[in-house]
Design an enzyme around this catalytic site. Sequence first.
Site, short mmCIF file in Angstrom:
data_model
loop_
_atom_site.label_atom_id
_atom_site.label_comp_id
_atom_site.label_asym_id
_atom_site.label_seq_id
_atom_site.Cartn_x
_atom_site.Cartn_y
_atom_site.Cartn_z
N ARG A 16 -5.20 -4.54 -12.94
CA ARG A 16 -3.96 -5.18 -12.52
C ARG A 16 -3.01 -5.22 -13.71
O ARG A 16 -3.27 -5.88 -14.72
CB ARG A 16 -4.24 -6.58 -11.99
CG ARG A 16 -3.01 -7.46 -11.76
CD ARG A 16 -1.99 -6.87 -10.79
NE ARG A 16 -2.54 -6.56 -9.49
CZ ARG A 16 -2.68 -7.44 -8.51
NH1 ARG A 16 -2.35 -8.70 -8.69
NH2 ARG A 16 -3.16 -7.05 -7.34
N LYS A 62 -8.22 1.91 4.17
CA LYS A 62 -7.73 0.53 4.17
C LYS A 62 -6.54 0.37 5.09
O LYS A 62 -5.76 1.31 5.30
CB LYS A 62 -7.37 0.08 2.75
CG LYS A 62 -6.44 0.96 1.97
CD LYS A 62 -6.26 0.38 0.56
CE LYS A 62 -5.94 1.43 -0.47
NZ LYS A 62 -5.77 0.86 -1.82
N LYS A 119 0.83 -1.20 0.00
CA LYS A 119 0.00 0.00 0.00
C LYS A 119 0.87 1.26 0.00
O LYS A 119 0.69 2.16 -0.82
CB LYS A 119 -0.93 0.01 1.22
CG LYS A 119 -1.75 -1.24 1.43
CD LYS A 119 -2.75 -1.47 0.32
CE LYS A 119 -3.72 -2.60 0.64
NZ LYS A 119 -3.12 -3.93 0.71
N ASP A 175 -1.63 -1.89 -9.30
CA ASP A 175 -3.08 -1.65 -9.33
C ASP A 175 -3.31 -0.22 -9.76
O ASP A 175 -2.77 0.72 -9.17
CB ASP A 175 -3.70 -1.90 -7.96
CG ASP A 175 -3.75 -3.38 -7.61
OD1 ASP A 175 -3.47 -4.21 -8.49
OD2 ASP A 175 -4.07 -3.70 -6.45
N ASN A 223 1.98 -4.33 -5.76
CA ASN A 223 1.94 -5.65 -5.13
C ASN A 223 3.20 -6.45 -5.45
O ASN A 223 3.53 -6.66 -6.63
CB ASN A 223 0.71 -6.42 -5.62
CG ASN A 223 -0.57 -5.74 -5.18
OD1 ASN A 223 -1.04 -5.96 -4.07
ND2 ASN A 223 -1.14 -4.90 -6.04
N GLU A 272 -1.77 0.70 -5.73
CA GLU A 272 -0.99 -0.27 -4.97
C GLU A 272 0.15 -0.79 -5.84
O GLU A 272 0.06 -0.79 -7.07
CB GLU A 272 -1.85 -1.45 -4.49
CG GLU A 272 -2.88 -1.08 -3.44
CD GLU A 272 -3.59 -2.30 -2.86
OE1 GLU A 272 -3.09 -3.43 -3.04
OE2 GLU A 272 -4.64 -2.11 -2.22
N ARG A 321 -10.56 -5.59 -12.89
CA ARG A 321 -11.39 -6.29 -11.91
C ARG A 321 -12.55 -5.37 -11.57
O ARG A 321 -12.38 -4.36 -10.88
CB ARG A 321 -10.54 -6.67 -10.70
CG ARG A 321 -9.43 -7.66 -11.09
CD ARG A 321 -8.31 -7.71 -10.10
NE ARG A 321 -7.66 -6.41 -9.97
CZ ARG A 321 -6.78 -6.12 -9.01
NH1 ARG A 321 -6.44 -7.04 -8.12
NH2 ARG A 321 -6.23 -4.93 -8.96
N ARG A 354 -15.68 -2.74 -4.29
CA ARG A 354 -14.38 -3.37 -4.48
C ARG A 354 -14.34 -4.20 -5.76
O ARG A 354 -15.28 -4.94 -6.05
CB ARG A 354 -14.03 -4.26 -3.29
CG ARG A 354 -13.95 -3.52 -1.97
CD ARG A 354 -13.88 -4.49 -0.81
NE ARG A 354 -15.07 -5.34 -0.75
CZ ARG A 354 -15.20 -6.37 0.09
NH1 ARG A 354 -14.22 -6.67 0.91
NH2 ARG A 354 -16.31 -7.08 0.08
#
Length: 316
Positions: A209, A159, A124, A272, A282, A280, A224, A232
């Site tokens: 993504r 978050k 994050k 992301d 990841n 983000e 997504r 979400r």
Amino acid sequence: MKLLFILDPLETLKIKKDTSFAMMSEAQTRGHEIWACLQSDLVWDQGKISINATHIEILGEQAKWYQEITSETKTPSDFDSAIMRKDPPFDMEYIYSTYLLELAEAEGLKVFNKPSAIRDHNEKLSIARYPEFTAPTIVTRNLSAIKSFIKAHDQVILKPLDGMGGSSIFRTSESDPNLGVILETLSGVGRESIMAQRFIPEISEGDKRVLLIDGKPAEYALARIPQGQDHRGNLAAGGKGKAMPLTDREREIANTIGPGLASRGLLLVGLDVIGGFLTEVNVTSPTCMREIHEQTGFNVAGMFIDALEQKIQNKN
């Protein structure tokens, strides 16, 4: 080559969409040996690392998708590379595993993603390195500061810094009657830092993504897309995945930050991106390879194994 995958328990993998399964299957088709272990199988004793690993054969996409060939206690030098694919939460056990893997590196094992890089890149908070690509964001444990941020931006996303799969992510606003309890719950009443981001309405078009492999983006991203009333897009939270060619903005982000991430030993990264904003970075166990491959024919796992083979052969 002998490849060691550090994973969650094999029987828990949902192979229909599991990226680790795609990687192992691709590697096996090229003649590589697949070995697997858990975090708990990493042992340091008397100055040396040992690994309790299991040699497996991938049988295909079926209920019994693998068979165990043998289980042995191995040394780091027994493997050509290790691929760290343990899912979060990124807790102290995860950090301890990166320390053990660094000791394995000192004995000559090539580990991807690099343990120190995993540890240094909170998924994050790493977006703070790239403010030119981010929406307004604040990270703090100061609840008054977060409330001021919410007042300035109205609709926000809250978050924790150690979650995955969309868990404990809230969309809220200053008028939300539950705002106080949400903040107290996420922050442990001000004991833990959390993230607040301005809500990006383009989430309705998908949380994209973008997969980076050795600093280069795959040709397709997986959007997504949230379903129903859920804000979400995470697949684990019920989002629907739709593969799409990269936009110019997504390619700009990927090409700008990809080389630096690769130079730090991050062979596979999942960016992301929502509405052109990086949300983000990841680095623990990025997913979405299978969905992209199935919908477009672009073999992302093949691209990854290509890069892994090159890293091993170049001794870099």
